[in-house]
Design an enzyme around this catalytic site. Structure first.
Site, PDB file in Angstrom:
ATOM      1  N   GLN A  78       0.844  -1.197   0.000  1.00 29.38           N
ATOM      2  CA  GLN A  78       0.000   0.000   0.000  1.00 29.38           C
ATOM      3  C   GLN A  78       0.879   1.248   0.000  1.00 29.38           C
ATOM      4  OE1 GLN A  78      -3.149   0.132   2.906  1.00 29.38           O
ATOM      5  NE2 GLN A  78      -3.943   2.016   2.071  1.00 29.38           N
ATOM      6  N   PHE A  79       1.199   1.722  -1.203  1.00 30.06           N
ATOM      7  CA  PHE A  79       2.076   2.891  -1.325  1.00 30.06           C
ATOM      8  C   PHE A  79       1.447   4.139  -0.722  1.00 30.06           C
ATOM      9  CE2 PHE A  79      -0.557   3.623  -5.011  1.00 30.06           C
ATOM     10  CZ  PHE A  79      -0.554   4.994  -5.171  1.00 30.06           C
ATOM     11  N   THR A  80       0.121   4.168  -0.585  1.00 30.45           N
ATOM     12  CA  THR A  80      -0.547   5.368  -0.072  1.00 30.45           C
ATOM     13  C   THR A  80      -0.202   5.657   1.385  1.00 30.45           C
ATOM     14  OG1 THR A  80      -2.566   4.156   0.486  1.00 30.45           O
ATOM     15  CG2 THR A  80      -2.459   5.174  -1.706  1.00 30.45           C
TER      16      THR A  80
END
Length: 149
Positions: A78-80
């Site tokens: 989850q790069f966010t």
């Protein structure tokens, strides 16, 4: 490297309607890779997550680790988690690692967790995923390998 850790009764991740990872009693880990992360971040975070004493003992006290309960691990990229919302209304992801580097470090993190001989399931890196879970407690923790928080 950042992680949102949720103690779960069960969790699964789907891609295009197909289940690609599923666990029972254990931890769901949403993992973000930062642009300055390296093998030391992997080692620190994997060891920390596997050994966190956040499962109840016989007295109802959070005193047992994933290893102690022979729990399962579902790791979802989850790069966010590196989204910076301090300016404007659209998050900036400039602190996230580029996809090619992030994927390599994500896979190394997954392998580091597998070295503990626990069941480890994953999502699909870079895919649009649907994550379902039953949070137990709820117990949700934030970790950052750079100890920002």
């Amino acid at each position: 490297m950042r992680a949102v850790i949720q103690r779960v009764k069960n969790a699964k991740v789907e891609v295009e309607g197909k289940t690609v990872g599923k666990i029972e009693n254990g931890l769901l880990v949403l993992l973000g890779v930062g642009k300055d992360d390296n093998k030391e971040d992997i080692k620190y975070l994997a060891e920390k997550i596997i050994n966190l004493r956040i499962f109840d003992d016989e007295n109802g006290k959070m005193n047992l680790s994933l290893l102690d309960i022979n729990g399962e691990l579902l790791i979802v990229s989850q790069f966010t988690l590196y989204g910076d919302c301090r300016k404007g209304r659209r998050p900036s992801y400039s602190e996230s690692a580029p996809p090619d580097i992030a994927k390599k470090l994500y896979e190394e993190f997954v392998n580091a967790c597998k070295n503990y001989n626990l069941k480890v399931e994953t999502g699909e890196f870079g895919a649009h995923m649907q994550v379902s879970l039953v949070n137990d407690g709820p117990v949700t923790l934030l970790l950052d390998s750079k100890k920002v928080f």
